[in-house]
Design a protein around this motif. Structure first.
Motif, PDB file in Angstrom:
ATOM      1  N   ARG A 144     -35.221 -98.043   5.856  1.00 29.72           N
ATOM      2  CA  ARG A 144     -34.962 -97.884   3.918  1.00 29.72           C
ATOM      3  C   ARG A 144     -33.893 -96.417   3.687  1.00 29.72           C
ATOM      4  NH1 ARG A 144     -33.945-103.154   2.339  1.00 29.72           N
ATOM      5  NH2 ARG A 144     -35.711-104.349   2.579  1.00 29.72           N
ATOM      6  N   PRO A 145     -33.019 -96.826   3.205  1.00 29.91           N
ATOM      7  CA  PRO A 145     -32.338 -96.019   2.745  1.00 29.91           C
ATOM      8  C   PRO A 145     -32.902 -94.874   1.882  1.00 29.91           C
ATOM      9  CG  PRO A 145     -31.132 -97.600   2.002  1.00 29.91           C
ATOM     10  CD  PRO A 145     -31.946 -97.892   2.853  1.00 29.91           C
ATOM     11  N   PHE A 146     -33.418 -95.868   0.619  1.00 29.55           N
ATOM     12  CA  PHE A 146     -34.076 -96.297  -0.424  1.00 29.55           C
ATOM     13  C   PHE A 146     -35.429 -96.772  -0.222  1.00 29.55           C
ATOM     14  CE2 PHE A 146     -29.920 -96.170  -1.263  1.00 29.55           C
ATOM     15  CZ  PHE A 146     -29.744 -94.410  -1.649  1.00 29.55           C
ATOM     16  N   PRO A 147     -36.566 -95.882  -0.522  1.00 31.85           N
ATOM     17  CA  PRO A 147     -38.133 -96.626  -0.239  1.00 31.85           C
ATOM     18  C   PRO A 147     -38.901 -97.393  -1.181  1.00 31.85           C
ATOM     19  CG  PRO A 147     -37.844 -94.310   1.053  1.00 31.85           C
ATOM     20  CD  PRO A 147     -36.933 -94.464   0.106  1.00 31.85           C
ATOM     21  N   VAL A 148     -39.428 -98.394  -0.547  1.00 28.63           N
ATOM     22  CA  VAL A 148     -39.411 -99.269  -1.422  1.00 28.63           C
ATOM     23  C   VAL A 148     -41.064 -99.522  -2.527  1.00 28.63           C
ATOM     24  CG1 VAL A 148     -40.137-101.816  -1.825  1.00 28.63           C
ATOM     25  CG2 VAL A 148     -38.474-101.329  -0.669  1.00 28.63           C
ATOM     26  N   GLU A 149     -41.147 -99.038  -3.349  1.00 25.64           N
ATOM     27  CA  GLU A 149     -42.795 -99.258  -4.184  1.00 25.64           C
ATOM     28  C   GLU A 149     -43.247-100.727  -4.658  1.00 25.64           C
ATOM     29  OE1 GLU A 149     -43.548 -95.308  -5.965  1.00 25.64           O
ATOM     30  OE2 GLU A 149     -40.831 -94.662  -5.546  1.00 25.64           O
ATOM     31  N   GLY A 150     -44.243-100.851  -4.437  1.00 22.76           N
ATOM     32  CA  GLY A 150     -44.755-102.130  -5.466  1.00 22.76           C
ATOM     33  C   GLY A 150     -45.667-103.030  -4.031  1.00 22.76           C
ATOM     34  N   THR A 151     -44.938-104.211  -4.417  1.00 21.09           N
ATOM     35  CA  THR A 151     -45.522-105.376  -3.700  1.00 21.09           C
ATOM     36  C   THR A 151     -44.038-106.737  -3.562  1.00 21.09           C
ATOM     37  OG1 THR A 151     -46.213-106.995  -5.211  1.00 21.09           O
ATOM     38  CG2 THR A 151     -47.605-105.305  -5.425  1.00 21.09           C
ATOM     39  N   TRP A 152     -44.915-107.866  -2.799  1.00 21.10           N
ATOM     40  CA  TRP A 152     -43.528-108.925  -2.663  1.00 21.10           C
ATOM     41  C   TRP A 152     -42.670-108.702  -3.588  1.00 21.10           C
ATOM     42  CZ3 TRP A 152     -43.322-113.647  -3.563  1.00 21.10           C
ATOM     43  CH2 TRP A 152     -44.618-114.205  -4.312  1.00 21.10           C
ATOM     44  N   GLU A 153     -43.513-108.687  -4.575  1.00 19.41           N
ATOM     45  CA  GLU A 153     -43.586-110.195  -5.945  1.00 19.41           C
ATOM     46  C   GLU A 153     -43.013-108.638  -6.867  1.00 19.41           C
ATOM     47  OE1 GLU A 153     -46.327-112.225  -9.547  1.00 19.41           O
ATOM     48  OE2 GLU A 153     -47.441-110.565  -7.956  1.00 19.41           O
ATOM     49  N   ARG A 154     -42.619-107.537  -6.890  1.00 17.82           N
ATOM     50  CA  ARG A 154     -42.910-107.225  -8.054  1.00 17.82           C
ATOM     51  C   ARG A 154     -42.139-105.182  -7.597  1.00 17.82           C
ATOM     52  NH1 ARG A 154     -46.924-108.307 -10.056  1.00 17.82           N
ATOM     53  NH2 ARG A 154     -48.477-106.996  -9.914  1.00 17.82           N
ATOM     54  N   TYR A 155     -40.940-104.963  -7.095  1.00 17.36           N
ATOM     55  CA  TYR A 155     -40.718-103.592  -6.253  1.00 17.36           C
ATOM     56  C   TYR A 155     -39.856-103.053  -7.008  1.00 17.36           C
ATOM     57  CZ  TYR A 155     -37.042-105.702  -3.288  1.00 17.36           C
ATOM     58  OH  TYR A 155     -35.882-105.906  -2.826  1.00 17.36           O
ATOM     59  N   ARG A 156     -39.085-101.619  -6.450  1.00 18.05           N
ATOM     60  CA  ARG A 156     -38.919-100.793  -6.914  1.00 18.05           C
ATOM     61  C   ARG A 156     -38.463 -99.637  -6.144  1.00 18.05           C
ATOM     62  NH1 ARG A 156     -41.283 -95.815 -10.906  1.00 18.05           N
ATOM     63  NH2 ARG A 156     -39.732 -94.604  -9.086  1.00 18.05           N
TER      64      ARG A 156
END
Length: 416
Positions: A144-156
């Protein structure tokens, strides 16, 4: 003219062009898409997602750094199948100049299973924003160029000083909010949008704690009375069916207070997002976020104006964009998407609308300039470092491709 003089002139021109290029401010392209409904279009020989990717990367295409997709990857009136997921991955293979991981998506109402199959189970396998099922989705979280934080339901995720908040539609719920239990075999898309109370509270916390950043929120649905056809009762029958109720079929209508099927509780026409944005604007004199981008309601062209609302509106200091749809054959409409171009150290963003075929008044494929808007941002944009786009797919994708070929051979043998 002597050869040495020619070389001096060539060097001077090259230097001037190079200096001119360096003087140009950096830009960052956010491609907003929705509602590819890949199974519906491929049955008619059209790759709704694959063709859009090829157009964007083609000689006459456009520059984008990330794609944010508002969902409805599937199309069935019943929950999606693995066959739908495999077709999705086939069309992602159109990527040549971008990584699969540059695409961030959320599920729409058609991407939901029956609730007893597990919340978000199909989307977690095939859309997979967290990269939990790389073999199937092709998403490797390390790429990922910009890492994901959160869950499948809500992330940033963050790109420079741009914060993107991605919210899932929760159509995997008991009726009338969602599709119900598999034993009921309910048919229909159940179009009114839904999120859990936990998701709303998470979103509000992110917004309040990040007022120093530019903020985009994406959900499959628009908010009430923002863009085309998003008023109460405006969705049906012009745009949506009535399964689950016609009143809120074109916007985010339900708040799920308790998603436990044994003690399921919800609030209809909750308008909690709208209330928060309105109150924030009254108190501070500016928007709480910069953009809310949705899909779901397939536009009848970029000039579609229904309920005195268009595809681009500003309310409570927030810009609302309608991005639907890439499909041509599911529920009609004219295939289109939106491109947001941010510029380094600028507080303005260029928003353009791309037509993916010639069905809208025989306009050519490309940008529909009458729909172009320049919109004001709450802060100046800070560009993230350039994205390395070598190798569109991770090594794990080859595992999926081998398995897909094996499944195809087995199916052929079974059919014979």
């Amino acid at each position: 003219m002597s050869r040495s003089l020619i070389w001096i002139l060539v060097a001077a021109v090259s230097f001037e062009l190079s200096a001119s290029a360096e003087d140009q401010p950096q830009t960052f392209g956010v491609w907003a898409t929705s509602c590819s409904h890949v199974p519906a279009d491929i049955k008619r020989g059209r790759e709704s997602l694959g063709d859009a990717i090829r157009q964007s990367e083609g000689e006459d295409g456009f520059q984008w750094d990330i794609m944010i997709d508002a969902g409805d990857l599937s199309a069935s009136q019943f929950p999606p199948s693995d066959e739908d997921g495999e077709e999705l991955q086939i069309q992602y293979r159109a990527l040549k100049n971008h990584r699969r991981e540059q695409i961030y998506n959320v599920p729409g109402n058609h991407d939901a299973p029956y609730y007893d199959r597990g919340p978000g189970s199909w989307f977690r396998k095939w859309g997979d924003p967290l990269g939990e099922n790389t073999e199937f989705s092709g998403v490797d979280p390390k790429r990922r160029p910009f890492p994901v934080e959160g869950t499948w339901e809500r992330y940033r995720f963050r790109a420079g000083n741009l914060l993107v908040l991605m919210l899932a539609d929760r159509n995997d719920a008991p009726t009338p909010v969602g599709r119900g239990h598999s034993s009921e075999k309910m048919k229909g898309g159940y179009p009114p949008g839904a999120v859990t109370r936990e998701t709303f509270e998470w979103w509000k916390k992110q917004v309040l704690e990040n007022q120093d950043k530019l903020i985009i929120t994406m959900h499959h649905h628009a908010l009430r009375d923002t863009t085309t056809g998003s008023g109460n009762g405006e969705g049906h029958p012009r745009y949506h069916g009535a399964s689950g109720g016609a009143a809120g079929s074109s916007y985010l209508y339900f708040i799920i207070e308790n998603d436990d099927p044994e003690n399921f509780q919800y609030t209809s026409d909750a308008h909690v997002f709208e209330d928060f944005l309105s109150e924030f604007h009254k108190k501070h004199g500016h928007g709480a976020i910069d953009f809310w981008i949705g899909g779901h309601t397939h536009m009848k062209g970029p000039t579609d104006n229904f309920g005195n609302k268009t595809i681009t509106e500003t309310k409570w200091g927030v810009h609302f964009l309608q991005a639907a749809a890439l499909t041509k054959y599911h529920a009609g409409g004219n295939p289109m998407s939106r491109l947001l171009t941010f510029t380094e150290d600028s507080d303005k963003v260029l928003v353009r609308t791309w037509l993916h075929d010639t069905s809208f008044r025989k306009n050519p494929v490309g940008f529909f300039e009458p729909a172009t808007r320049t919109l004001k941002l709450r802060h100046h944009f800070s560009t993230p470092p350039p994205i390395q786009t070598k190798e569109p797919f991770s090594a794990a994708v080859r595992v999926f491709e081998r398995n897909a070929k094996a499944r195809a051979r087995n199916k052929k043998q079974t059919d014979n």
